[in-house]
Design an enzyme around this catalytic site. Structure first.
Site, short mmCIF file in Angstrom:
data_model
loop_
_atom_site.label_atom_id
_atom_site.label_comp_id
_atom_site.label_asym_id
_atom_site.label_seq_id
_atom_site.Cartn_x
_atom_site.Cartn_y
_atom_site.Cartn_z
N LYS A 76 41.63 7.04 7.89
CA LYS A 76 41.26 5.63 7.72
C LYS A 76 42.26 4.78 8.49
O LYS A 76 43.47 4.87 8.28
CB LYS A 76 41.37 5.28 6.24
CG LYS A 76 40.08 4.80 5.62
CD LYS A 76 40.32 4.65 4.15
CE LYS A 76 39.37 3.66 3.55
NZ LYS A 76 39.69 3.43 2.14
C1 E4P Z 1 37.35 1.61 0.73
O1 E4P Z 1 37.35 2.71 1.23
C2 E4P Z 1 38.41 1.05 -0.12
O2 E4P Z 1 39.19 2.12 -0.63
C3 E4P Z 1 37.91 0.33 -1.33
O3 E4P Z 1 36.51 0.36 -1.41
C4 E4P Z 1 38.54 -0.98 -1.57
O4 E4P Z 1 38.00 -1.55 -2.73
P1 E4P Z 1 38.63 -2.83 -3.44
O5 E4P Z 1 38.34 -4.03 -2.59
O6 E4P Z 1 37.95 -2.90 -4.76
O7 E4P Z 1 40.11 -2.57 -3.54
#
Ligand code: E4P
Length: 218
Positions: A83
């Site tokens: 990521k």
């Molecule tokens: C995506 O891969 C992120 O880990 C995640 O969906 C972030 O979510 P949040 O905005 O609830 O922290």
């Protein structure tokens, strides 16, 4: 639509994976910090549970450091996806590592333009953050839908992940606009299973079954 779980908690992953409905896992530095464990060993353990893609996020901001992290995490297991946040450094790092065969999930994407650049750099996945858009008064779903349409216009193969999901309606809406994947927190996956009519239906069937047993025994 494929279902990923958005957590670094191995117990949650183990449980949902045992239901036979899990396609992959996404983590992020916040989710990993919540577990309070050494990062690589968590990813390693998740990879022992799940065969599908597991996203592990870089924390560097500089392209060379991102590339180094990406190569290190990719060595943990064959299904580890890197990521990388959408920044100019992130795009440059994505271009390099994706050309080496390392799959990238470009994260923190909030617009069609960012999604176009992510695809251009070779990202395998792009994560559109619905909840965080909603938090600042923007509806995330039309942006998700626009990214999907823009990709369709050009036959772009980057898979679109509906991320930052906060409730079951986000999942339904993501599916209706054609997201390839939804990455969903454990609590929301649990809520998706539930319906009050299912619960009352089961109770009613069991009560009627007991009545039948009483009649037959008389
Ligand atoms: C995506 O891969 C992120 O880990 C995640 O969906 C972030 O979510 P949040 O905005 O609830 O922290």
């Amino acid at each position: 639509m494929k279902i990923f779980i958005d957590t670094a908690n191995v117990e949650y992953i183990r449980e949902v994976n045992s239901w036979g409905i899990l396609d992959g896992v996404t983590t992020n530095p916040t989710l990993c910090a919540m577990e309070g464990r050494e990062f690589c060993s968590v990813i390693e353990e998740i990879a022992e549970i799940v065969n599908g893609p597991i996203s592990a996020e870089v924390i560097s901001l500089d392209r060379e450091e991102m590339i180094k992290e990406a190569r290190e995490y990719a060595r943990i297991a064959g299904n580890v996806i890197i990521k990388i946040p959408i920044t100019s450094e992130g795009l440059a790092a994505t271009k390099v590592v994706s050309s080496e065969g390392i799959k990238v999930n470009m994260t923190l994407v909030f617009s069609v333009n960012q999604a176009l650049l992510a695809a251009q750099a070779g990202a395998f996945y792009v994560s559109i953050f619905l909840g965080r858009l909603d938090d600042i008064g923007h509806d995330g779903i039309p942006i998700l839908s626009d990214v999907i349409s823009a990709y369709e216009n050009y036959g772009i193969s980057t898979e679109v992940i509906a991320a930052s999901i906060r409730h079951p309606i986000h999942v339904t809406e993501a599916a209706l606009v054609g997201a390839d994947i939804a990455t969903i927190p454990y609590k929301v996956i649990q809520a998706m299973v539930k319906h009050p009519l299912t619960d009352s239906g089961i109770s009613r069937f069991l009560e009627d079954w007991d009545k039948l047993k009483e009649i037959v025994q008389k």
